[in-house]
Design a protein around this motif. Sequence first.
Motif, short mmCIF file in Angstrom:
data_model
loop_
_atom_site.label_atom_id
_atom_site.label_comp_id
_atom_site.label_asym_id
_atom_site.label_seq_id
_atom_site.Cartn_x
_atom_site.Cartn_y
_atom_site.Cartn_z
N ILE A 121 0.84 -1.20 0.00
CA ILE A 121 0.00 0.00 0.00
C ILE A 121 0.88 1.26 0.00
O ILE A 121 2.06 1.21 0.36
CB ILE A 121 -0.95 0.09 1.23
N VAL A 122 0.25 2.35 -0.40
CA VAL A 122 0.87 3.67 -0.30
C VAL A 122 0.10 4.42 0.79
O VAL A 122 -1.13 4.42 0.80
CB VAL A 122 0.78 4.42 -1.64
N VAL A 123 0.84 5.01 1.74
CA VAL A 123 0.21 5.69 2.87
C VAL A 123 0.78 7.10 2.97
O VAL A 123 1.97 7.31 2.73
CB VAL A 123 0.52 4.95 4.20
N SER A 124 -0.07 8.05 3.33
CA SER A 124 0.43 9.41 3.50
C SER A 124 0.18 9.91 4.92
O SER A 124 -0.67 9.37 5.64
CB SER A 124 -0.24 10.36 2.51
N ILE A 164 0.05 13.87 6.82
CA ILE A 164 0.24 15.31 6.72
C ILE A 164 0.30 15.87 8.14
O ILE A 164 -0.54 15.56 8.98
CB ILE A 164 -0.92 15.97 5.93
N GLY A 201 -0.42 21.05 7.51
CA GLY A 201 -0.11 21.03 6.09
C GLY A 201 1.27 21.55 5.74
O GLY A 201 1.57 21.73 4.57
N VAL A 222 4.14 19.98 6.56
CA VAL A 222 5.01 18.82 6.32
C VAL A 222 4.14 17.65 5.86
O VAL A 222 3.06 17.43 6.42
CB VAL A 222 5.76 18.41 7.61
N GLY A 223 4.62 16.91 4.87
CA GLY A 223 3.88 15.74 4.42
C GLY A 223 4.82 14.62 4.06
O GLY A 223 5.94 14.86 3.61
N ALA A 224 4.35 13.39 4.26
CA ALA A 224 5.17 12.23 3.92
C ALA A 224 4.32 11.23 3.15
O ALA A 224 3.12 11.10 3.38
CB ALA A 224 5.72 11.58 5.17
N LEU A 225 4.97 10.55 2.20
CA LEU A 225 4.33 9.49 1.42
C LEU A 225 5.24 8.27 1.52
O LEU A 225 6.45 8.40 1.35
CB LEU A 225 4.18 9.94 -0.03
N GLU A 247 5.65 3.93 0.62
CA GLU A 247 5.16 2.67 0.06
C GLU A 247 5.73 1.53 0.86
O GLU A 247 6.95 1.41 1.02
CB GLU A 247 5.57 2.51 -1.42
N PHE A 249 10.13 6.22 0.31
CA PHE A 249 9.34 7.27 0.95
C PHE A 249 9.73 8.59 0.32
O PHE A 249 10.74 8.71 -0.39
CB PHE A 249 9.58 7.31 2.46
N CYS A 250 8.91 9.58 0.59
CA CYS A 250 9.15 10.92 0.08
C CYS A 250 8.61 11.88 1.13
O CYS A 250 7.61 11.58 1.80
CB CYS A 250 8.42 11.01 -1.26
N ARG A 251 9.29 13.01 1.34
CA ARG A 251 8.89 13.94 2.40
C ARG A 251 9.06 15.37 1.89
O ARG A 251 10.12 15.72 1.38
CB ARG A 251 9.79 13.73 3.62
N PHE A 252 8.01 16.15 2.00
CA PHE A 252 8.08 17.57 1.63
C PHE A 252 7.82 18.42 2.86
O PHE A 252 6.93 18.12 3.66
CB PHE A 252 7.01 17.92 0.59
#
Lengths: 198, 198
Positions: free
Chosen positions: A61-64, A66, A70, A72-75, A77, A191-194
């Motif tokens: 699954i892909v999970v996010s 926030i 809003g 900071v956010g992370a995604l 897998e 993962f990815c983080r903004f």
Amino acid sequence: MAEITTQMIKELREKTGAGIVDCKKALQEAEGNMEKAIEILRKKGAAKAAKKAERATAEGIVVSYIHAGGKVGALVEINCETDFVARTEDFKTLGHEIAMQVAAMAPLYVSREEVPVEVIEKEKEILKEQALAEGKPEHIVEKIVEGRLNKFYSEKCLLDQPWIKDDSKTIGDLVRDYITKLGENIKVKRFCRFEVGK
Amino acid sequence: MAEITTQMIKELREKTGAGIVDCKKALQEAEGNMEKAIEILRKKGAAKAAKKAERATAEGIVVSYIHAGGKVGALVEINCETDFVARTEDFKTLGHEIAMQVAAMAPLYVSREEVPVEVIEKEKEILKEQALAEGKPEHIVEKIVEGRLNKFYSEKCLLDQPWIKDDSKTIGDLVRDYITKLGENIKVKRFCRFEVGK
């Protein structure tokens, strides 16, 4: 010999997700001591998890997550072996915990294997210079560098980071706990983080 | 001269987010034709948006969208000028629309400016060979390649993609509409998209 009640077995199952037989055996071995039984199961689980770590993980699954209104956010897998496990609440919970960790602790890599060689070399060089500048004797500098490099890993690599909710385990330990609980190999794929303004 | 009612002004404001005076003027110019008035406002808005496109965007939000039972996820950072605008429902809506677009349409770049030169060169080469293989005359091949390159941009670049909810606009148009509506420069800074098994 300590009496092992159904209630104790039930409690241990809820805490670890292990099977009835394993829970009973662990409680007997621990002479009814719950904490010790958990420890025994964890060790066995880790051994089982290591065996499972070879198995292919094509589902997931892909999970996010926030964070902070809003800003900071992370995604993330995460992968497992079957879609059946991918759909469980437990697996989603693990995904949520990892996405929260990424948002809060800003790792740069999933595992230490992902850190590029040149980054490690550069880090070692800096740490060596630091140790020498602190006046540490040449012959123990190597050891100091190794120790501090572990600190670097535990800051920058997700699986080496202490879990924000219980720093007695790393995220790697947490994943292994879920491998034991769900009976499938599990991998954090990416993962990815903004963060706004960074 | 067509009569411009308060009701008409109200409707136009709701549809475009423009001010009362601008709506009244646009309706007068359009002789009461609502569609034409929207078109007039959009053109004016686009001109204003172009002026705002120079202004710095240091605030913003991170928005996520999880699709198809957790099999696809997108994370997007959009920026604006003030935290005030960043906190509005309109800005969040725009973020949500863009995150949905990214999840559904899998762009590779935010804008065409981001496509690396070598990717464009390689794409042009392929398109040229295709056109020649189709037997197109040499002297129009250049034009055909340009046309098909635009198709490449409209597939791979988020801002050039037709919006999944209304393909009469691109995502770039949608962003410009919100620049007009919110009165601040807005930029899609970056995005990330994960799909299980890809």
